[in-house]
Design a protein around this motif. Sequence first.
Motif, PDB file in Angstrom:
ATOM      1  N   VAL A 287       0.840  -1.201   0.000  1.00 10.96           N
ATOM      2  CA  VAL A 287       0.000   0.000   0.000  1.00 10.96           C
ATOM      3  C   VAL A 287       0.871   1.245   0.000  1.00 10.96           C
ATOM      4  CG1 VAL A 287      -1.787   1.285   1.225  1.00 10.96           C
ATOM      5  CG2 VAL A 287      -1.819  -1.223   1.239  1.00 10.96           C
ATOM      6  N   LEU A 288       0.659   2.100  -0.999  1.00  7.45           N
ATOM      7  CA  LEU A 288       1.328   3.401  -1.056  1.00  7.45           C
ATOM      8  C   LEU A 288       0.269   4.484  -0.902  1.00  7.45           C
ATOM      9  CD1 LEU A 288       3.880   5.083  -1.538  1.00  7.45           C
ATOM     10  CD2 LEU A 288       3.402   4.985  -3.991  1.00  7.45           C
ATOM     11  N   PRO A 289       0.270   5.240   0.203  1.00  7.66           N
ATOM     12  CA  PRO A 289      -0.769   6.253   0.393  1.00  7.66           C
ATOM     13  C   PRO A 289      -0.717   7.300  -0.705  1.00  7.66           C
ATOM     14  CG  PRO A 289       1.023   6.555   1.970  1.00  7.66           C
ATOM     15  CD  PRO A 289       1.274   5.255   1.276  1.00  7.66           C
ATOM     16  N   GLY A 290      -1.890   7.644  -1.240  1.00  8.38           N
ATOM     17  CA  GLY A 290      -1.916   8.630  -2.318  1.00  8.38           C
ATOM     18  C   GLY A 290      -3.221   9.378  -2.403  1.00  8.38           C
ATOM     19  N   GLY A 291      -4.058   9.319  -1.368  1.00  9.69           N
ATOM     20  CA  GLY A 291      -5.341  10.006  -1.407  1.00  9.69           C
ATOM     21  C   GLY A 291      -5.425  11.110  -0.370  1.00  9.69           C
ATOM     22  N   THR A 292      -6.632  11.664  -0.225  1.00 11.87           N
ATOM     23  CA  THR A 292      -6.852  12.688   0.787  1.00 11.87           C
ATOM     24  C   THR A 292      -6.757  12.088   2.186  1.00 11.87           C
ATOM     25  OG1 THR A 292      -8.313  13.857  -0.733  1.00 11.87           O
ATOM     26  CG2 THR A 292      -8.456  14.459   1.584  1.00 11.87           C
ATOM     27  N   LEU A 293      -7.365  10.919   2.361  1.00 13.17           N
ATOM     28  CA  LEU A 293      -7.313  10.206   3.636  1.00 13.17           C
ATOM     29  C   LEU A 293      -6.580   8.893   3.414  1.00 13.17           C
ATOM     30  CD1 LEU A 293     -10.989  10.787   4.855  1.00 13.17           C
ATOM     31  CD2 LEU A 293      -8.948  12.097   5.456  1.00 13.17           C
ATOM     32  N   ASN A 294      -5.596   8.612   4.240  1.00 12.16           N
ATOM     33  CA  ASN A 294      -4.782   7.406   4.094  1.00 12.16           C
ATOM     34  C   ASN A 294      -4.615   6.727   5.453  1.00 12.16           C
ATOM     35  OD1 ASN A 294      -3.765   7.907   1.157  1.00 12.16           O
ATOM     36  ND2 ASN A 294      -3.304   9.803   2.228  1.00 12.16           N
ATOM     37  N   HIS A 295      -5.728   6.521   6.135  1.00 11.46           N
ATOM     38  CA  HIS A 295      -5.667   6.047   7.518  1.00 11.46           C
ATOM     39  C   HIS A 295      -5.011   4.676   7.627  1.00 11.46           C
ATOM     40  CE1 HIS A 295      -7.930   9.437   8.889  1.00 11.46           C
ATOM     41  NE2 HIS A 295      -8.998   9.118   8.192  1.00 11.46           N
ATOM     42  N   PHE A 296      -5.357   3.759   6.735  1.00 19.30           N
ATOM     43  CA  PHE A 296      -4.820   2.409   6.848  1.00 19.30           C
ATOM     44  C   PHE A 296      -3.304   2.409   6.674  1.00 19.30           C
ATOM     45  CE2 PHE A 296      -3.782  -1.799   5.027  1.00 19.30           C
ATOM     46  CZ  PHE A 296      -4.175  -2.589   6.092  1.00 19.30           C
ATOM     47  N   ALA A 297      -2.827   3.078   5.638  1.00 20.86           N
ATOM     48  CA  ALA A 297      -1.384   3.116   5.387  1.00 20.86           C
ATOM     49  C   ALA A 297      -0.642   3.797   6.530  1.00 20.86           C
ATOM     50  CB  ALA A 297      -1.104   3.830   4.062  1.00 20.86           C
ATOM     51  N   TYR A 298      -1.172   4.925   7.011  1.00 16.87           N
ATOM     52  CA  TYR A 298      -0.490   5.655   8.076  1.00 16.87           C
ATOM     53  C   TYR A 298      -0.502   4.877   9.383  1.00 16.87           C
ATOM     54  CZ  TYR A 298      -0.398   9.780   5.052  1.00 16.87           C
ATOM     55  OH  TYR A 298      -0.160  10.654   4.027  1.00 16.87           O
ATOM     56  N   ASP A 299      -1.636   4.251   9.720  1.00 16.74           N
ATOM     57  CA  ASP A 299      -1.677   3.446  10.937  1.00 16.74           C
ATOM     58  C   ASP A 299      -0.794   2.213  10.814  1.00 16.74           C
ATOM     59  OD1 ASP A 299      -3.358   5.210  12.162  1.00 16.74           O
ATOM     60  OD2 ASP A 299      -5.183   4.039  11.882  1.00 16.74           O
ATOM     61  N   LEU A 300      -0.574   1.774   9.594  1.00 14.27           N
ATOM     62  CA  LEU A 300       0.320   0.653   9.348  1.00 14.27           C
ATOM     63  C   LEU A 300       1.774   1.057   9.521  1.00 14.27           C
ATOM     64  CD1 LEU A 300       0.182  -2.338   8.347  1.00 14.27           C
ATOM     65  CD2 LEU A 300       0.503  -1.437   6.047  1.00 14.27           C
ATOM     66  N   GLY A 301       2.071   2.353   9.331  1.00 11.39           N
ATOM     67  CA  GLY A 301       3.442   2.837   9.435  1.00 11.39           C
ATOM     68  C   GLY A 301       4.089   3.109   8.097  1.00 11.39           C
ATOM     69  N   VAL A 302       3.290   3.123   7.015  1.00 14.40           N
ATOM     70  CA  VAL A 302       3.797   3.416   5.673  1.00 14.40           C
ATOM     71  C   VAL A 302       3.334   4.819   5.291  1.00 14.40           C
ATOM     72  CG1 VAL A 302       3.774   2.764   3.237  1.00 14.40           C
ATOM     73  CG2 VAL A 302       3.732   0.992   4.998  1.00 14.40           C
ATOM     74  N   GLU A 303       4.289   5.732   5.164  1.00 14.21           N
ATOM     75  CA  GLU A 303       3.938   7.119   4.866  1.00 14.21           C
ATOM     76  C   GLU A 303       4.273   7.533   3.443  1.00 14.21           C
ATOM     77  OE1 GLU A 303       5.150  10.034   7.574  1.00 14.21           O
ATOM     78  OE2 GLU A 303       4.493   8.944   9.344  1.00 14.21           O
ATOM     79  N   GLY A 304       5.157   6.819   2.789  1.00 17.60           N
ATOM     80  CA  GLY A 304       5.553   7.234   1.458  1.00 17.60           C
ATOM     81  C   GLY A 304       6.371   6.177   0.755  1.00 17.60           C
ATOM     82  N   VAL A 305       6.950   6.586  -0.368  1.00 18.98           N
ATOM     83  CA  VAL A 305       7.693   5.667  -1.217  1.00 18.98           C
ATOM     84  C   VAL A 305       8.887   5.073  -0.472  1.00 18.98           C
ATOM     85  CG1 VAL A 305       9.101   5.518  -3.302  1.00 18.98           C
ATOM     86  CG2 VAL A 305       6.948   6.779  -3.341  1.00 18.98           C
ATOM     87  N   ARG A 306       9.567   5.868   0.329  1.00 16.82           N
ATOM     88  CA  ARG A 306      10.748   5.367   1.052  1.00 16.82           C
ATOM     89  C   ARG A 306      10.379   4.205   1.951  1.00 16.82           C
ATOM     90  NH1 ARG A 306      13.950   9.556   4.709  1.00 16.82           N
ATOM     91  NH2 ARG A 306      14.153  10.550   2.662  1.00 16.82           N
ATOM     92  N   ASP A 307       9.287   4.342   2.707  1.00 17.61           N
ATOM     93  CA  ASP A 307       8.872   3.277   3.614  1.00 17.61           C
ATOM     94  C   ASP A 307       8.479   2.020   2.851  1.00 17.61           C
ATOM     95  OD1 ASP A 307       9.198   4.936   5.860  1.00 17.61           O
ATOM     96  OD2 ASP A 307       7.187   5.760   5.609  1.00 17.61           O
ATOM     97  N   LEU A 308       7.664   2.195   1.804  1.00 19.31           N
ATOM     98  CA  LEU A 308       7.175   1.033   1.069  1.00 19.31           C
ATOM     99  C   LEU A 308       8.298   0.337   0.307  1.00 19.31           C
ATOM    100  CD1 LEU A 308       4.789  -0.705   0.237  1.00 19.31           C
ATOM    101  CD2 LEU A 308       4.451   0.814  -1.724  1.00 19.31           C
ATOM    102  N   SER A 309       9.139   1.104  -0.372  1.00 16.14           N
ATOM    103  CA  SER A 309      10.207   0.489  -1.159  1.00 16.14           C
ATOM    104  C   SER A 309      11.180  -0.278  -0.271  1.00 16.14           C
ATOM    105  CB  SER A 309      10.944   1.550  -1.974  1.00 16.14           C
ATOM    106  OG  SER A 309      11.536   2.522  -1.133  1.00 16.14           O
ATOM    107  N   ARG A 310      11.465   0.262   0.908  1.00 13.28           N
ATOM    108  CA  ARG A 310      12.346  -0.459   1.832  1.00 13.28           C
ATOM    109  C   ARG A 310      11.734  -1.786   2.241  1.00 13.28           C
ATOM    110  NH1 ARG A 310      12.953   1.196   8.113  1.00 13.28           N
ATOM    111  NH2 ARG A 310      13.095  -0.945   8.825  1.00 13.28           N
TER     112      ARG A 310
END
Length: 497
Positions: A287-310
């Motif tokens: 999951v890469l957050p990209g909308g107005t609300l990104n609750h699932f991704a943020y609560d998961l600890g993924v905030e952007g490309v750096r987090d997901l790609s790692r």
Amino acid sequence: MSPDVDLTVPKPGPHALRDRLLSLDCRLFEFAAGRDWPAAEPVLPRLSRSANHGVLWFATAAAMAASRTPRARRAAVRGLASLSLASLTINTLGKRSVRRPRPVLDPVPLVRQLKRQPITTSFPSGHSASAAAFAAGVALESPSWGAVVAPVAFSVAMSRVYTGVHFPSDVLAGAALGAGAAFVVRSLVPTRAQGVPPARTRADVPALPDGEGLVVVANTASGTADRVRALRDALPAAEVVECEPADVPAELEKAAARARVLGVCGGDGTVNTAAGIALRHGLPLAVLPGGTLNHFAYDLGVEGVRDLSRAVQQGEGVLADVGSFSCGERQGIFVNTCSLGVYPELVRERERWSPRIGGWPAGVLAALRVARAGGHPLEAGFRGEARPLWLLFAGNGTYHRMGLTPGRRRDLADGRLDVRVVHGGRRPALRLLAAAVAGPLTRSPAHAAVQVGRLHLSGVAPGTLLAYDGEVTEVEGEVTLEKLPRALTVYRPLPAA
């Protein structure tokens, strides 16, 4: 016999100790004034002037916000909030409590002196407090941005001694006060990192060093262009499919048929669709957050490309719960929240107005319109008793309040539905506004809360609206909400061992 002789050296009193410290402070000031700092001469006076009234820090915050990353924007806001608190404290308490005169400028070379000398008292240094508050606030939210800002803040603090407007102790006291303000702000509004859930439900997921086998479907209506470009740079072998919202479900199904890992970039509604398809195909979800609300991704600890790609490159993942609802033959899932009653009406009104005036204004307008109309209370059997309910909210996982921030989930695999209820009443306007603006997670006599694994509602009137992850549908009769424990495998960066 000789009389006793008292050889005890008297301890210095508080005034003597204070005098010694002040004398040391003056000697340090004179030492700094007497030193030749050729590299600082063209820089520090200008830097000191640029920090007047916080101009330097407001400009820095604007530059950080322009980077368009959520973490940078939060760091900028936190830095300004810390600066504001420090400035308020300095101006209301600090300057009025200790009326210390400014240093005598005789030992300071004329080329260093400011053209306009400050007229306030010397202790503590307001510039140093603002610099330390902004830098500490930024660093607490984003250590990388903090490393960029810290040298500038240090230089501003040193410039106050260099230009002769403060003693060293004024600067130290101001810096300590500013750093303290940043920690006070953090206690009121915790950083995003403080709310990252534990990684105790680790999952075996494939490591894809260059992204080969990952197919990401990006919702172009969510403003994902910048993130898609960054993702392609980080994972060059990954396949990225950009499409309009109407085509997202079909493209996700196609992607699932050929992917080793299914990826999605969009808001919570898009993530909901992707989660359902990943469950059906037995695929891990990225999951890469990209909308107005990104609750699932943020609560998961993924905030952007750096987090997901790692996480994708190193093969780091966890298991997460999924919520589900069923009403006759109608079934669905939710990764964030599900609600009945007036909240779905708010969602529908918000979706109606958001294309015209934007998301947050549309939310406020929707709350006002629904409250004015009085809403339509939900008549349902809840916990064995028929009762009118203005709102029934169920979260996929328990929500916790942290300081002044909205509720967040600390554990996405706790096996619980967080059920919050707003009771019915004759005058619903205030209750509806509280639930709409402050959120259903607020505490009041009109609210009730219970954590369960399954919830059954009976006697739901025809045409009742049910909202799940921003989507809205109609239900009636028997409605069941339950958890699918640890059903979804998702990528997330894990903390270092």
